[in-house]
Structure formats: structure tokens, C-alpha cells
Scaffold this active site. Structure first.
Site, mmCIF file in Angstrom:
data_model
loop_
_atom_site.group_PDB
_atom_site.id
_atom_site.type_symbol
_atom_site.label_atom_id
_atom_site.label_comp_id
_atom_site.label_asym_id
_atom_site.label_seq_id
_atom_site.Cartn_x
_atom_site.Cartn_y
_atom_site.Cartn_z
ATOM 1 C CG ASP A 1 -1.768 1.199 1.347
ATOM 2 O OD1 ASP A 1 -2.428 1.539 0.354
ATOM 3 O OD2 ASP A 1 -1.765 1.830 2.413
ATOM 4 C CG ASP B 1 -0.984 7.867 1.037
ATOM 5 O OD1 ASP B 1 -0.784 9.073 1.209
ATOM 6 O OD2 ASP B 1 -1.190 7.359 -0.088
ATOM 7 C CG ASP C 1 -1.717 1.950 6.468
ATOM 8 O OD1 ASP C 1 -2.112 1.709 5.309
ATOM 9 O OD2 ASP C 1 -1.833 3.068 7.006
#
Length: 220
Positions: free
Chosen positions: A12, A14, A169
Site C-alpha cells: 500500500d 500512504d 496498514d
């Protein structure tokens, strides 16, 4: 089980590969200031970054998603973000060393993000990352947690899903990775809402720090 023949690692963006929160803190505070609101706790903003622009507008101004003025506020937030894109973002600690180690071992890497291409594509070179496979919502019909993005990464990197690892995240990242048949790593160091717990997402393993990814992936 971790791939016996690891060919690719997907991230991922960000909160996993790149720490972009400082830029969003600036944007949210500026948006609030334009509406006569006081500054907000930066940690509250940071925790919401992975939820995207709509969530940040809701957090910033406290207006409902279906409010008539919501879309104009979202566009204003994105306009402000474009002005600071890449000015404070940086790869998380240990990421550059990890990518160098991938190159030495012939492991390819890519990014599957829900960040629009208009922002993800210019960000990476501005912080010195040359991404071999970048998949954004613009490129697929169904965004994460649907696995379509990860399948496209695999086609671009010439690997099967079971030969790849996905690191993210957010619960939707782990769900996407598991649905794709990948080994998954939860990035507990990323942007996680209060009350959420990366250990509850069902990932194969949890990385408490970005520096831990090296040993978790490469066993060094």
C-alpha cells in the site's frame, strides 16, 4: 505460508511505503482555517490519512458525506494537497534499504493503492522512488478490498499471486491480499484509527516498525 519462491512484494502507499501524513496535516489545518476553525490535533489527522480524502473532509469540517457542499470541500482539500504533494513525504525508515535488497535478489516490487493516479504517480519520483508497477483506482473497476488491483500488479510484474507478498496498514489491504491468495503483512506502524488494532486484521504477520519488514520478508 510465506512464498517459497518469492518473486514480488507489493505495498500500500500512504502509511505503508511512504509517510505522507505531514502533508495532510498541513492541508487539513489550512482547510479548517479557511472555515474559521481552530487547529486540530495532528495525531488525529494522521490516524485518518489511510481513509482517504472524503474521510479527511468529514474529519476536518464535521460535515456529512451527503451534504450539498461536501463535494466542493473535497475538491478544495485535493487542490490544497496538490500544492504540497511531495514536499514533506518520505519513504518510511528502512524502506530504501529493503528495496535495494530486493534488487540484489531479483525480487520485483509494486504499489497497489486507493490513492488516485493524479497524486500517486507524481509523488513517487518526487521522493526518489522508481516504482515498477503502480496500480491506482483509475486502473481497475473495483478498488481494494477487492483483489483486482493486486492481480494487475502481478500481471505487470510477471508473477502469480501466491508468489507475492502484500503489505498494508488497513484492514482492507489485508482483506485484498488474502482474497488474492497472497501472504500478508499488517503495517502496524501506519495510519491506524484509535480503537483499531492491526493484530485483529487476520494478516499472516504484523510489522510493528517499518524496519522490521526487512527481516519479516527476507529472513536476514
Amino acid at each position: 505460508m510465506k512464498p517459497m519462491n518469492l518473486k514480488a512484494v507489493l505495498f500500500d502507499l500512504d502509511g505503508t511505503l511512504v509517510d505522507t501524513a505531514a502533508e495532510f496535516v498541513v492541508v487539513v489545518q489550512q482547510l479548517r482555517a479557511e472555515h474559521g476553525l481552530d487547529t486540530m490535533d495532528p495525531e488525529r489527522i494522521r490516524a485518518s490519512v489511510s481513509n482517504g480524502a472524503r474521510a479527511l473532509v468529514n474529519l476536518s469540517l464535521g460535515i456529512d458525506f451527503d451534504a450539498p457542499e461536501f463535494e466542493s470541500k473535497r475538491l478544495r482539500l485535493l487542490e490544497l494537497y496538490a500544492e504540497v504533494l511531495g514536499t514533506a513525504a518520505a519513504p518510511y525508515p528502512g524502506i530504501r534499504d529493503l528495496l535495494d535488497a530486493f534488487a540484489e535478489r531479483g525480487i520485483r516490487w509494486g504499489v497497489a493503492t486507493n490513492k488516485p493516479r493524479a497524486y500517486a504517480e507524481p509523488l513517487l519520483p518526487r521522493i526518489g522512488l522508481d516504482c515498477p508497477s503502480l496500480v491506482c483506482p483509475d486502473d481497475v473497476q473495483d478498488r481494494k478490498p477487492h483483489p483486482e488491483s493486486l492481480y494487475l500488479n502481478c500481471r505487470e510484474l510477471d508473477c502469480a499471486p501466491h508468489e507475492a507478498i502484500y503489505v498494508g496498514d488497513h484492514l482492507r489491504d489485508i482483506e485484498a491480499g488474502k482474497r488474492a491468495g497472497m501472504y500478508t503483512i499488517a503495517a502496524a506502524y501506519g495510519y491506524i484509527e484509535p480503537g483499531d488494532n492491526a493484530a485483529d486484521w487476520g494478516a499472516d504477520v504484523v510489522a510493528a516498525r517499518s524496519e522490521d519488514l526487512y527481516s519479516l520478508i527476507l529472513n536476514d
